[in-house]
Design a protein around this motif. Structure first.
Motif, PDB file in Angstrom:
ATOM      1  N   ILE A   1      46.882  94.932  65.028  1.00  0.00           N
ATOM      2  CA  ILE A   1      47.589  94.076  64.075  1.00  0.00           C
ATOM      3  C   ILE A   1      48.717  93.330  64.784  1.00  0.00           C
ATOM      4  N   MET A   2      49.144  92.255  64.142  1.00  0.00           N
ATOM      5  CA  MET A   2      50.328  91.535  64.620  1.00  0.00           C
ATOM      6  C   MET A   2      51.014  90.927  63.403  1.00  0.00           C
ATOM      7  N   PRO A   3      52.294  91.235  63.223  1.00  0.00           N
ATOM      8  CA  PRO A   3      53.037  90.600  62.145  1.00  0.00           C
ATOM      9  C   PRO A   3      53.336  89.145  62.498  1.00  0.00           C
ATOM     10  N   LEU A   4      53.431  88.316  61.511  1.00  0.00           N
ATOM     11  CA  LEU A   4      53.720  86.901  61.699  1.00  0.00           C
ATOM     12  C   LEU A   4      55.038  86.747  62.453  1.00  0.00           C
ATOM     13  N   GLY A   5      54.999  86.044  63.561  1.00  0.00           N
ATOM     14  CA  GLY A   5      56.190  85.843  64.369  1.00  0.00           C
ATOM     15  C   GLY A   5      56.576  87.058  65.196  1.00  0.00           C
ATOM     16  N   GLY A   6      55.813  88.136  65.108  1.00  0.00           N
ATOM     17  CA  GLY A   6      56.100  89.343  65.880  1.00  0.00           C
ATOM     18  C   GLY A   6      57.335  90.106  65.430  1.00  0.00           C
ATOM     19  N   LYS A   7      57.803  89.826  64.222  1.00  0.00           N
ATOM     20  CA  LYS A   7      59.030  90.455  63.733  1.00  0.00           C
ATOM     21  C   LYS A   7      58.751  91.879  63.240  1.00  0.00           C
ATOM     22  N   ASN A   8      59.675  92.780  63.522  1.00  0.00           N
ATOM     23  CA  ASN A   8      59.612  94.178  63.056  1.00  0.00           C
ATOM     24  C   ASN A   8      58.299  94.865  63.388  1.00  0.00           C
ATOM     25  N   LYS A   9      57.705  94.537  64.528  1.00  0.00           N
ATOM     26  CA  LYS A   9      56.377  95.074  64.808  1.00  0.00           C
ATOM     27  C   LYS A   9      56.366  96.583  64.989  1.00  0.00           C
ATOM     28  N   ASP A  10      57.407  97.151  65.567  1.00  0.00           N
ATOM     29  CA  ASP A  10      57.429  98.607  65.734  1.00  0.00           C
ATOM     30  C   ASP A  10      57.580  99.324  64.397  1.00  0.00           C
ATOM     31  N   GLN A  11      58.446  98.796  63.544  1.00  0.00           N
ATOM     32  CA  GLN A  11      58.614  99.359  62.197  1.00  0.00           C
ATOM     33  C   GLN A  11      57.313  99.256  61.409  1.00  0.00           C
ATOM     34  N   MET A  12      56.683  98.097  61.492  1.00  0.00           N
ATOM     35  CA  MET A  12      55.454  97.860  60.760  1.00  0.00           C
ATOM     36  C   MET A  12      54.341  98.789  61.235  1.00  0.00           C
ATOM     37  N   LEU A  13      54.247  98.957  62.545  1.00  0.00           N
ATOM     38  CA  LEU A  13      53.232  99.833  63.114  1.00  0.00           C
ATOM     39  C   LEU A  13      53.430 101.266  62.632  1.00  0.00           C
ATOM     40  N   GLN A  14      54.664 101.726  62.653  1.00  0.00           N
ATOM     41  CA  GLN A  14      54.954 103.081  62.193  1.00  0.00           C
ATOM     42  C   GLN A  14      54.629 103.229  60.706  1.00  0.00           C
ATOM     43  N   PHE A  15      54.991 102.231  59.911  1.00  0.00           N
ATOM     44  CA  PHE A  15      54.708 102.261  58.474  1.00  0.00           C
ATOM     45  C   PHE A  15      53.205 102.341  58.217  1.00  0.00           C
ATOM     46  N   LEU A  16      52.430 101.508  58.907  1.00  0.00           N
ATOM     47  CA  LEU A  16      50.976 101.499  58.696  1.00  0.00           C
ATOM     48  C   LEU A  16      50.342 102.817  59.127  1.00  0.00           C
ATOM     49  N   ASN A  17      50.758 103.354  60.257  1.00  0.00           N
ATOM     50  CA  ASN A  17      50.197 104.630  60.708  1.00  0.00           C
ATOM     51  C   ASN A  17      50.604 105.784  59.793  1.00  0.00           C
ATOM     52  N   ASN A  18      51.804 105.708  59.219  1.00  0.00           N
ATOM     53  CA  ASN A  18      52.233 106.747  58.269  1.00  0.00           C
ATOM     54  C   ASN A  18      51.482 106.658  56.945  1.00  0.00           C
ATOM     55  N   ASN A  19      50.957 105.480  56.630  1.00  0.00           N
ATOM     56  CA  ASN A  19      50.257 105.270  55.357  1.00  0.00           C
ATOM     57  C   ASN A  19      48.770 104.982  55.545  1.00  0.00           C
ATOM     58  N   LYS A  20      48.200 105.424  56.650  1.00  0.00           N
ATOM     59  CA  LYS A  20      46.796 105.103  56.905  1.00  0.00           C
ATOM     60  C   LYS A  20      45.851 105.767  55.907  1.00  0.00           C
ATOM     61  N   HIS A  21      46.321 106.789  55.207  1.00  0.00           N
ATOM     62  CA  HIS A  21      45.484 107.419  54.182  1.00  0.00           C
ATOM     63  C   HIS A  21      45.103 106.433  53.076  1.00  0.00           C
ATOM     64  N   ILE A  22      45.984 105.468  52.813  1.00  0.00           N
ATOM     65  CA  ILE A  22      45.684 104.442  51.803  1.00  0.00           C
ATOM     66  C   ILE A  22      44.491 103.595  52.251  1.00  0.00           C
ATOM     67  N   PHE A  23      44.475 103.226  53.517  1.00  0.00           N
ATOM     68  CA  PHE A  23      43.389 102.408  54.059  1.00  0.00           C
ATOM     69  C   PHE A  23      42.101 103.227  54.170  1.00  0.00           C
ATOM     70  N   GLN A  24      42.251 104.516  54.497  1.00  0.00           N
ATOM     71  CA  GLN A  24      41.078 105.409  54.554  1.00  0.00           C
ATOM     72  C   GLN A  24      40.400 105.452  53.186  1.00  0.00           C
ATOM     73  N   LYS A  25      41.220 105.479  52.128  1.00  0.00           N
ATOM     74  CA  LYS A  25      40.679 105.517  50.767  1.00  0.00           C
ATOM     75  C   LYS A  25      39.879 104.244  50.476  1.00  0.00           C
ATOM     76  N   PHE A  26      40.430 103.092  50.838  1.00  0.00           N
ATOM     77  CA  PHE A  26      39.719 101.827  50.634  1.00  0.00           C
ATOM     78  C   PHE A  26      38.395 101.808  51.397  1.00  0.00           C
ATOM     79  N   ILE A  27      38.422 102.310  52.624  1.00  0.00           N
ATOM     80  CA  ILE A  27      37.202 102.325  53.444  1.00  0.00           C
ATOM     81  C   ILE A  27      36.166 103.263  52.837  1.00  0.00           C
ATOM     82  N   SER A  28      36.608 104.434  52.369  1.00  0.00           N
ATOM     83  CA  SER A  28      35.653 105.392  51.801  1.00  0.00           C
ATOM     84  C   SER A  28      35.050 104.879  50.498  1.00  0.00           C
ATOM     85  N   GLN A  29      35.775 104.062  49.751  1.00  0.00           N
ATOM     86  CA  GLN A  29      35.268 103.508  48.498  1.00  0.00           C
ATOM     87  C   GLN A  29      34.358 102.300  48.711  1.00  0.00           C
ATOM     88  N   ALA A  30      34.283 101.804  49.938  1.00  0.00           N
ATOM     89  CA  ALA A  30      33.528 100.586  50.226  1.00  0.00           C
ATOM     90  C   ALA A  30      32.023 100.811  50.301  1.00  0.00           C
TER      91      ALA A  30
END
Length: 128
Positions: A59-88
């Protein structure tokens, strides 16, 4: 390029399906995190393991802003994306585990472009 790093057509296709599911979930899901604007994330590509059990999501945030924070947030919440993938309803025996990474290919491309614009490099290119 060595042969072990070349992805199969199946890996590429499956990666594109996962990429579109994650992109769609970023749009549809309400993330309650005020410090990061999730709508600015670009999912560049997804690299699948050979057995399709692990998806590396770049992933890359627009303009590269807050990329470390964003990466940590996404990895901490990957269960949400796992749910979307499993429902697909993928044609797969299992739901791949996902890990998010920063896509630094944009930075690398910018470095190369800056090198090519350097006066010394231009001089050498013009002497050919």
């Amino acid at each position: 390029m060595n042969l072990t790093s070349i992805s199969s057509q199946r890996q590429i296709r499956f990666g594109e399906v996962i990429r579109s599911i994650i992109s769609e979930s970023l749009i549809r899901e309400d993330f309650f995190y005020n410090e990061i604007d999730i709508s600015t994330i670009t999912v560049s590509f997804v690299k699948m393991s050979k057995d399709l059990r692990i998806a590396s999501v770049y992933i890359m945030p627009l303009g590269g802003k807050n990329k470390d924070q964003m990466l940590q947030f996404l990895n901490n919440n990957k269960h949400i994306f796992q749910k979307f993938i499993s429902q697909a309803k993928l044609r797969s025996k299992f739901t791949p585990k996902i890990n998010f990474y920063i896509d630094d290919s944009f930075d690398e491309a910018e470095k190369i472009e800056n090198l090519l614009l350097d006066q010394k490099v231009q001089r050498d290119l013009n002497n050919e």
